[in-house]
Structures are given as structure tokens and as C-alpha cells.
Design a protein around this motif. Structure first.
Motif, PDB file in Angstrom:
ATOM      1  N   VAL A 725       0.824  -1.201   0.000  1.00  0.00           N
ATOM      2  CA  VAL A 725       0.000   0.000   0.000  1.00  0.00           C
ATOM      3  C   VAL A 725       0.866   1.263   0.000  1.00  0.00           C
ATOM      4  O   VAL A 725       1.946   1.295   0.599  1.00  0.00           O
ATOM      5  CB  VAL A 725      -0.942   0.006   1.234  1.00  0.00           C
ATOM      6  N   VAL A 726       0.395   2.275  -0.731  1.00  0.00           N
ATOM      7  CA  VAL A 726       0.919   3.629  -0.617  1.00  0.00           C
ATOM      8  C   VAL A 726      -0.030   4.373   0.316  1.00  0.00           C
ATOM      9  O   VAL A 726      -1.194   4.590  -0.021  1.00  0.00           O
ATOM     10  CB  VAL A 726       0.980   4.342  -1.982  1.00  0.00           C
ATOM     11  N   GLU A 727       0.460   4.735   1.507  1.00  0.00           N
ATOM     12  CA  GLU A 727      -0.394   5.418   2.470  1.00  0.00           C
ATOM     13  C   GLU A 727      -0.179   6.927   2.389  1.00  0.00           C
ATOM     14  O   GLU A 727       0.950   7.403   2.227  1.00  0.00           O
ATOM     15  CB  GLU A 727      -0.081   4.948   3.897  1.00  0.00           C
ATOM     16  N   THR A 728      -1.264   7.667   2.485  1.00  0.00           N
ATOM     17  CA  THR A 728      -1.172   9.115   2.501  1.00  0.00           C
ATOM     18  C   THR A 728      -0.724   9.591   3.883  1.00  0.00           C
ATOM     19  O   THR A 728      -0.812   8.876   4.870  1.00  0.00           O
ATOM     20  CB  THR A 728      -2.518   9.753   2.138  1.00  0.00           C
ATOM     21  N   GLY A 729      -0.237  10.825   3.916  1.00  0.00           N
ATOM     22  CA  GLY A 729       0.277  11.386   5.162  1.00  0.00           C
ATOM     23  C   GLY A 729       1.682  11.907   4.956  1.00  0.00           C
ATOM     24  O   GLY A 729       2.182  12.002   3.823  1.00  0.00           O
ATOM     25  N   GLU A 730       2.346  12.256   6.036  1.00  0.00           N
ATOM     26  CA  GLU A 730       3.673  12.845   5.947  1.00  0.00           C
ATOM     27  C   GLU A 730       4.776  11.786   5.920  1.00  0.00           C
ATOM     28  O   GLU A 730       4.721  10.804   6.664  1.00  0.00           O
ATOM     29  CB  GLU A 730       3.903  13.790   7.130  1.00  0.00           C
ATOM     30  N   VAL A 731       5.753  12.015   5.037  1.00  0.00           N
ATOM     31  CA  VAL A 731       6.969  11.211   5.011  1.00  0.00           C
ATOM     32  C   VAL A 731       8.165  12.158   5.026  1.00  0.00           C
ATOM     33  O   VAL A 731       8.049  13.332   4.645  1.00  0.00           O
ATOM     34  CB  VAL A 731       7.041  10.283   3.779  1.00  0.00           C
ATOM     35  N   SER A 732       9.282  11.667   5.472  1.00  0.00           N
ATOM     36  CA  SER A 732      10.503  12.463   5.490  1.00  0.00           C
ATOM     37  C   SER A 732      11.427  11.985   4.384  1.00  0.00           C
ATOM     38  O   SER A 732      11.653  10.778   4.224  1.00  0.00           O
ATOM     39  CB  SER A 732      11.215  12.327   6.845  1.00  0.00           C
ATOM     40  N   LEU A 733      11.943  12.925   3.614  1.00  0.00           N
ATOM     41  CA  LEU A 733      12.962  12.643   2.612  1.00  0.00           C
ATOM     42  C   LEU A 733      14.282  13.208   3.117  1.00  0.00           C
ATOM     43  O   LEU A 733      14.334  14.348   3.601  1.00  0.00           O
ATOM     44  CB  LEU A 733      12.587  13.267   1.270  1.00  0.00           C
ATOM     45  N   LEU A 734      15.335  12.409   3.024  1.00  0.00           N
ATOM     46  CA  LEU A 734      16.632  12.792   3.567  1.00  0.00           C
ATOM     47  C   LEU A 734      17.709  12.564   2.517  1.00  0.00           C
ATOM     48  O   LEU A 734      17.726  11.523   1.855  1.00  0.00           O
ATOM     49  CB  LEU A 734      16.958  11.982   4.826  1.00  0.00           C
ATOM     50  N   VAL A 735      18.593  13.535   2.349  1.00  0.00           N
ATOM     51  CA  VAL A 735      19.686  13.424   1.398  1.00  0.00           C
ATOM     52  C   VAL A 735      20.997  13.546   2.166  1.00  0.00           C
ATOM     53  O   VAL A 735      21.145  14.419   3.032  1.00  0.00           O
ATOM     54  CB  VAL A 735      19.603  14.515   0.320  1.00  0.00           C
TER      55      VAL A 735
END
Length: 772
Positions: A725-735
Motif C-alpha cells: 500500500v501507498v499510504e497518505t500522510g507525511e513522510v521524510s525525505l533525507l539526502v
């Protein structure tokens, strides 16, 4: 008039169906087995090899119904390449002449670190491929390896290994690409694509779960839930099938939750063929069908084992015939096993042979090498160049806090160098257990190595021609003999700098410290190497620890001036390591597995949820000494100019970009890494998860904009109901430049509706590096 199955102008399905209709049961079953000539000779190169080395009938009698595969004509003993090619051609000629329909066999060989044959190029092991973070070079390597194999008449290569490292105590860690499924999948797909582009049938192994065996013990049961299995173990196989075009899969030895994969139709048929659409051939890992009877206890006889495996989806028994011959024939004749199952497997095998041209009228057994009639070079300059590139890009500089490295190519920084340790002057310490010299060559001590390969000691002497280089063994790789440590300390005291060359000696089934069946109880340095290192550190001279190993070892108890890690770097590996020590080579490798602090019961990976990290609920700190993705350089890099949208549609994508600039004084390469974290989800998620990377080479002062195109599918995971599943909501992207060296973080909101995805989801994060 041509027989319909021999006419290349007709559709493959029509040709195969016509041939299948003519075959007797015995002729059908003959297509589902291999034969390993000379199987009873020498030490074991497969588990329980001699246990199943039952006497076979004379060749003409054995092969009169036909034969599916020939097992390791080149990889069983040291044979001159041209002689081997001629033997293979003559074997095929006799097989064709002795059978009713003249169907040739497929010849398969191992090619885990290059073609496992005498005199063939020895490449770095897969763990080094992972350290390179360089799919393009891996693909070129695989294509060149495949072309060499095709030239001598081989059809199928038993590689790549797509097992994700779960416990580095497992001896076959050297064969894995790393502990992250995306890294394993992308690098493994590249190797698959390279092999397949050369005409070699790539065989994905080991499907699936093998590397998660309990306690890191080979063949031990796997205690893993279905979510972890789906999210960590399976994705590399999906990627290599879809992106690499693999035409073969090999089942795993290890049982998963009590079910051996060789007897699991849910895995081999429902998932692999049903949901993933695989149409190729599933082959048994060596003796894996017999193991259903002798090791797993889910079958009471060879016939029962054959019935279980065949109906689960195993098409071909390797390496020799034991279960799929007369035992299976009796069950088919008695009606216990429906002959339709045999027909399905034979159709797959014949389809593959048809696609390879083996059923064509006028097919000739002579390979290009035999037709030329000239000596065959399995280690040509082009392959050595590739081996050098792979080795140089995979060496990881773990630590240089004291600034002792580089030593300087002239030796001015160190006029007296002590090269100490059991791996310093041992050429076999540069190779994994599936390199021919370690895999087979050690059984033939009177036969020369077959390839030019200097030891690290020899390479250091060549790299520093003006330095005085002294050496001492110190101790063996394994065992408890400490008698040489005092001499090593004396040699160290007379030097300006000490290179402590420690690590592994790869072998098979207990004949080494790394390799198949060579598992470790803990992650301390083998034998008394730790005591040797302690003694060298106490000698008062700068010590650079150089590790030639097949797994990461716990290094938290030592404080050397520098640490260089090379995972069995192959025939050009000593020059690559020496080049890093001198500074001729600017290190760019990154850790595909984290390096632990302590040797005890904390084998783990960076893919842990929040409670897998250090915290007040436990007195044990599992924080690694060097994290996943870590690796230093002799230049410096700056990441700036980060850009990203703040929303990601659940069926769309977002671009994440940054500027990477070489701020040092020399050319180098940085691996820019993109990580994902889902802080609030329906199931626990990893604190860090690699979702993209780019290896970027830059001159001093040069700058590139690196842009990742991240699709929402890449945020998906297996939910509570077993669906991805792709769940909606906040995710963090880190580089950043490692899993802990994070230079930027952005919260992005996944918008829209939750969305279920399947095998057709986006599997890759495309990345570009352009001039800004």
C-alpha cells in the motif's frame, strides 16, 4: 523436409508442442535433469556432494533418452579452456548422435565473481559490487563475463545472488550485494542485464529467504514474518526479473516458517509465475530436491521429494539425477503424479533450448572458440581492466582520523613500511569462495594459479619502490597459534608505518573463515588476529588496518590510525588497495553493510524501526561503528541547493535535487544517497530506507546538480492485510552521504487516496547528474 520442431521459421510454441508430443515419459524426464561428470572426485564443492554421488550408468545408457543440462564442465577441475571447449563440443555431439531426437543439453557454470573456470578473470565478490554503488560498471562486467562463457559453449550462468544480508555471521555474506534491498536489486539487476545481453541465461538465487537463516548458520531455518519477507527479501528478485530480464531462478535451501521453497507452490507458482508472470525455468539448487527427503523431512523417499518439487514448480533437478529419474517415473506411471506436471516443466525447458537455437536444424556443437582452434584467453586485458575498475571503486576508506593516509606514492611519507598479518602475502586472501582458485584450485596444489595476481605485500613493494618494506606473518587467519606475534611487533617497531593486513581466507564447508558453510559464531576478527592487532597498536607506531574480508567485523575495540576495507577485491585487488594507500587511487567505495562496534549478539542491519535503535529500554547499544553507506575520500564534497516540492500525489512523483560540489583539491567520486522515513504508518517502518543513489565523479571545484525522481510507489510497504500500500500522510525525505551523514531533510505530504500497488509498481528511482 524439416521436422516441425527443427524449423526456426515456425513459432516457438508450435515447435515445442510438436516435439513434446513425440517424447516418451523417459525422454521427457531426461530433459528435467542434469549430469555432473566427475562428481565423486576431490573435496566437496556443493553441500553433501559425495552423499548423493551415486554410481551412474555408462554415459551412452544414461543419456539415451536425452539430457537436460551438463553441470560445470569447466568449473569442476582445472582444464585448459580450449580443451574444455572441445570436450564440451564432443560431449554434445555424442549426446545428439545417441538420442532419438538429437536434443543438445544446456551447459551451466558458476559465475558469481567472474567465470568460475581455471585461468578466468577473478573479479571482486558481490559485496564489493555493492560497495561500488556503480550499476553501470557491474553491467559491463557481467556482459564481458557472459561473452567469454558463450565463446566456449556455456549457455547458463548461476548468478547473481540476490539474498539481502540479514546476519553477517552467515558465511555467504561475501556473495551478497549488501543489506539494503534497493541496493541489492539495482546492482543485481545490472548484473542480470549484462549476462542476458551476452546471450547467457542468468539464474537468480537463492529464491528466497536463504540469507536470514537463524544464527547466521548455513541452511538453518528462517524465522521471518510475511511482511519482512515481502518488503526486504523479495524486491531484489522482482527487480532482476522485470529490469534484468532473467530467464532462470534457483530455489533456496533454507526453509521459511517450516516450508522449504523447493516444496512451496505458493512461492514458486502462485507468486513467481502467477503474480509476477515469470515464464522461464526454475532450477534446483544443488541436491535441493533430495534435501526435501534427507534434510527437511517433508518427503519420505526420492520419489516423494520429486513429486513435491515438481508440483511446487521446480523444473530441473541439479546437479545430477537422483529424484527426477526413475523414482518420479514410477509415480507418473502409477498415476500418483499427473504427467501434465511433467509436460509443463518440459515445455519450459524446451522453450528455453529453442530460444537458444539448440533445436534448430543444422545446429553445431562447436563453440566459436573451438571453430577458431586457437588458445583461449579467459583473462584478456579488457576483463582485467574491468576487474581493476571494480576493485578500485569498491575499496572503502573507513577511517583516517589521524591523517596518516595517503602515504604518498613516492614513499616520502613512510620510508619504512611494515606489512604485517596473515593476509599480507597470501594471494587467496583476495578472492571469495566461488573464485576458481579457492573453490576448486586448492584441491589441486600442483596446478598453477591460472591468473596473474600479486599479493598485497608484492603490490605495496611495487607501489612504494623507494621505501624499505618489511614483513611478518604474525599469526594465521584462524587457529590459536600466537608464536609469531612477537616477531611481528619487532618488525613494526622498526617501521615508520605499519600496515596490519587482516581478514579472511575463503573456503567451503568449514575449510575457511568465510564462504559457503563457513559461518562465524560472532563478529570478532578470526583466530587471534585481534590479539595481533592489539600488540601492533601497542608498539607505538601508526597502524593502518587493512581488511581483506568476506564480511564486516567488529572493530570498536581498536583505534588504528586508519582503516581500509576491501571485500575480497579479486585479481586486481592488491593494486587497488595499494593505490588507495599511496593516494594514486582516491577511495570512493561506500559500505553496503554496516560495521559493528561489538562482536556479540547484535548482528543487525540499518533497516530497523525506532525500537531497534539505542534507547533507555535496553542496556545494549546496537549503534554501528561505521554506518551503512559510509566511506571517506581524499577530497571533500559539499551538498547544497536542495530543492523539493512539499507534496507528493499518491499516484505521482516528486523531484528531489541538490548541488554536489568537489571542494577539495583532486578528482573524486561521491555517492549521493536519498533516504525515506515514514514516521506514522499502519505498521512500524525503518528509521532510514534507501530509495535512490547516484555515484558522481567530479574534478576539483566541479559541481553537478543531482536530481532524483521519486514515485509514490517507492513509499509503499506491505500493510497489515498483506497487500502493498501507498499510504497518505507525511513522510521524510533525507539526502546525505551515508545513512547517518544526512545533509538535508524535508517533510513531504503524500496526498490523495491510499492506493494498493502490485508487481507492476515503479521499482526504481531514476536519477540524473547534470551541469547546473
Amino acid at each position: 523436409m524439416l521436422n516441425p520442431w527443427a524449423d526456426p521459421g515456425k513459432p516457438t510454441a508450435e515447435r515445442v508442442a510438436a516435439l513434446l508430443a513425440e517424447l516418451t515419459l523417459e525422454e521427457k524426464l531426461a530433459q528435467l535433469v542434469g549430469v555432473w561428470v566427475g562428481i565423486s572426485e576431490g573435496e566437496e564443492v556443493a553441500p553433501a556432494q559425495h552423499e548423493f554421488a551415486e554410481p551412474l550408468p555408462p554415459w551412452d545408457e544414461l543419456t539415451k533418452p536425452g539430457l537436460g543440462q551438463l553441470t560445470r564442465v569447466f568449473g569442476t577441475g582445472p582444464v585448459d579452456p580450449l580443451v574444455g571447449a572441445k570436450v564440451l563440443a564432443e560431449t554434445q555431439r555424442k549426446l545428439v548422435a545417441n538420442t532419438r531426437f538429437g536434443i543438445p543439453a544446456m551447459a551451466h557454470e558458476e559465475c558469481l565473481a567472474g567465470f568460475t573456470a581455471w585461468q578466468a578473470t577473478v573479479f571482486p565478490v558481490p559485496l564489493s559490487w555493492g560497495a561500488s554503488f556503480d550499476p553501470e560498471s557491474v553491467e559491463r562486467m557481467a556482459r564481458e563475463v557472459g561473452l567469454v562463457m558463450r565463446d566456449v559453449g556455456v549457455h547458463q550462468g548461476l548468478a547473481p545472488v540476490l539474498d539481502v544480508t540479514r546476519d553477517p555471521r552467515w558465511g555467504r555474506t561475501e556473495e551478497t550485494i549488501g543489506e539494503d534491498p534497493y541496493l541489492v536489486g539495482l546492482i543485481g539487476s545490472a548484473y542480470t542485464r549484462g549476462l542476458e545481453s551476452s546471450g547467457i541465461v542468468a539464474t537468480l538465487k537463492h529464491f528466497a529467504g536463504y540469507s536470514a537463516s537463524a544464527g547466521g548458520r548455513n541452511h538453518a531455518p528462517v524465522h521471518m514474518g510475511p511482511r519482512e519477507f515481502a518488503d526486504v527479501v523479495l524486491p531484489p528478485f522482482e527487480m532482476a526479473l522485470r529490469l534484468g530480464g532473467a530467464r532462470s531462478v534457483m530455489h533456496s535451501y533454507a526453509e521459511v516458517d517450516g516450508v522449504p521453497p523447493a516444496a512451496d507452490p505458493a512461492l514458486l507458482t502462485d507468486l513467481l509465475r502467477g503474480r509476477w508472470g515469470f515464464e522461464g525455468v526454475v532450477v534446483a539448487d544443488y541436491f535441493g530436491v533430495s534435501f526435501l527427503e534427507t534434510a527437511h523431512g517433508v518427503a519420505g523417499s526420492p520419489g516423494e521429494a520429486a513429486a513435491l518439487a515438481l508440483t511446487a514448480g521446480v523444473d530441473v533437478e541439479l546437479p545430477s539425477v537422483r529424484c527426477y529419474g526413475e523414482p518420479l517415473a514410477e509415480l507418473v506411471r502409477s498415476g500418483v503424479v499427473d504427467e501434465a506436471h511433467v509436460d509443463v516443466a518440459v515445455t519450459r525447458v524446451l522453450t528455453q533450448k529453442c530460444e537458444l537455437g539448440l533445436l534448430d536444424e543444422g545446429w553445431e556443437p562447436e563453440s566459436p572458440a573451438v571453430k577458431r582452434g586457437e588458445p583461449v584467453d579467459l583473462d584478456p586485458p579488457a576483463l582485467r581492466d574491468l576487474a581493476r575498475t571494480m576493485a578500485e571503486r569498491s575499496v572503502v576508506l573507513l577511517d583516517n582520523e589521524a591523517g596518516v593516509l595517503p602515504l604518498g606514492a613516492s614513499g616520502a611519507g613512510a620510508s619504512r613500511i611494515a606489512v604485517v598479518g596473515p593476509c599480507a602475502d597470501d594471494v587467496l586472501a583476495l578472492m571469495g569462495c566461488y573464485a576458481f582458485p579457492n573453490h576448486v584450485g586448492v584441491q589441486h596444489p600442483d596446478v598453477e594459479l591460472g591468473v596473474e595476481m600479486p599479493t598485497l605485500l608484492e603490490a605495496v613493494r611495487a607501489e612504494f619502490p623507494h621505501a624499505t618494506v618489511t614483513t611478518a606473518l604474525g599469526c594465521e587467519v584462524s587457529g590459536d597459534d600466537r608464536s609469531g606475534i612477537a616477531e611481528a611487533v619487532e618488525v613494526a617497531r622498526d617501521a615508520d608505518v605499519v600496515l596490519a593486513v587482516l581478514g579472511d581466507r575463503a573456503g567451503l564447508f568449514g575449510r575457511g573463515t568465510s564462504g559457503e558453510g563457513c559461518d562465524a559464531e560472532d563478529l570478532s576478527l578470526p583466530g587471534v588476529q585481534g590479539e595481533l592487532l592489539d600488540a601492533l597498536l601497542e608498539a607505538g607506531k601508526p597502524v593502518v588496518l587493512v581488511l581483506l574480508a568476506g564480511r564486516p567485523y567488529a572493530l570498536g575495540g581498536y583505534r588504528p590510525a586508519g582503516v581500509v576495507q576491501a571485500f575480497f577485491p579479486g585479481e586486481e585487488g592488491s593494486g587497488a588497495v595499494a593505490g588507495v594507500l599511496s593516494g594514486r587511487v582516491n577511495p570512493s567505495g561506500k559500505l553496503p553493510v554496516q560495521v559493528p562496534r561489538g562482536s556479540g549478539g547484535q548482528p543487525t542491519t540499518y533497516l530497523h524501526p525506532k525500537l531497534g535503535a539505542v534507547g533507555g529500554v535496553s542496556s545494549v547499544d546496537p549503534t554501528p561503528l561505521y554506518p551503512f553507506g559510509h566511506g571517506l575520500s581524499y577530497t571533500s564534497f559539499e551538498l547544497t541547493g536542495f530543492e523539493s516540492a512539499e507534496e507528493l500525489p499518491s499516484d505521482g512523483e516528486v523531484e528531489v535535487s541538490c548541488l554536489v560540489r568537489n571542494t577539495g583539491g583532486r578528482r573524486g567520486a561521491e555517492v549521493v544517497q536519498l533516504y525515506l522515513h515514514d514516521p506514522v504508518a499502519s505498521v512500524t517502518r525503518p528509521v532510514r530506507q534507501l530509495v535512490g543513489f547516484a555515484r558522481v565523479e567530479l574534478d576539483a571545484g566541479e559541481e553537478r546538480r543531482v536530481a532524483f525522481r521519486l514515485h509514490a510507489d517507492r513509499t509503499s510497504f506491505t500493510g497489515r492485510d498483506g497487500r502493498r500500500v501507498v499510504e497518505t500522510g507525511e513522510v521524510s525525505l533525507l539526502v546525505g552521504c551515508s545513512s547517518t551523514d544526512i545533509r538535508w531533510e524535508r517533510t513531504v505530504r503524500v496526498t490523495g487516496e491510499d492506493r494498493y500497488v502490485g508487481h507492476d509498481r515503479v521499482l526504481v528511482t531514476p536519477v540524473t547528474a547534470s551541469t547546473p
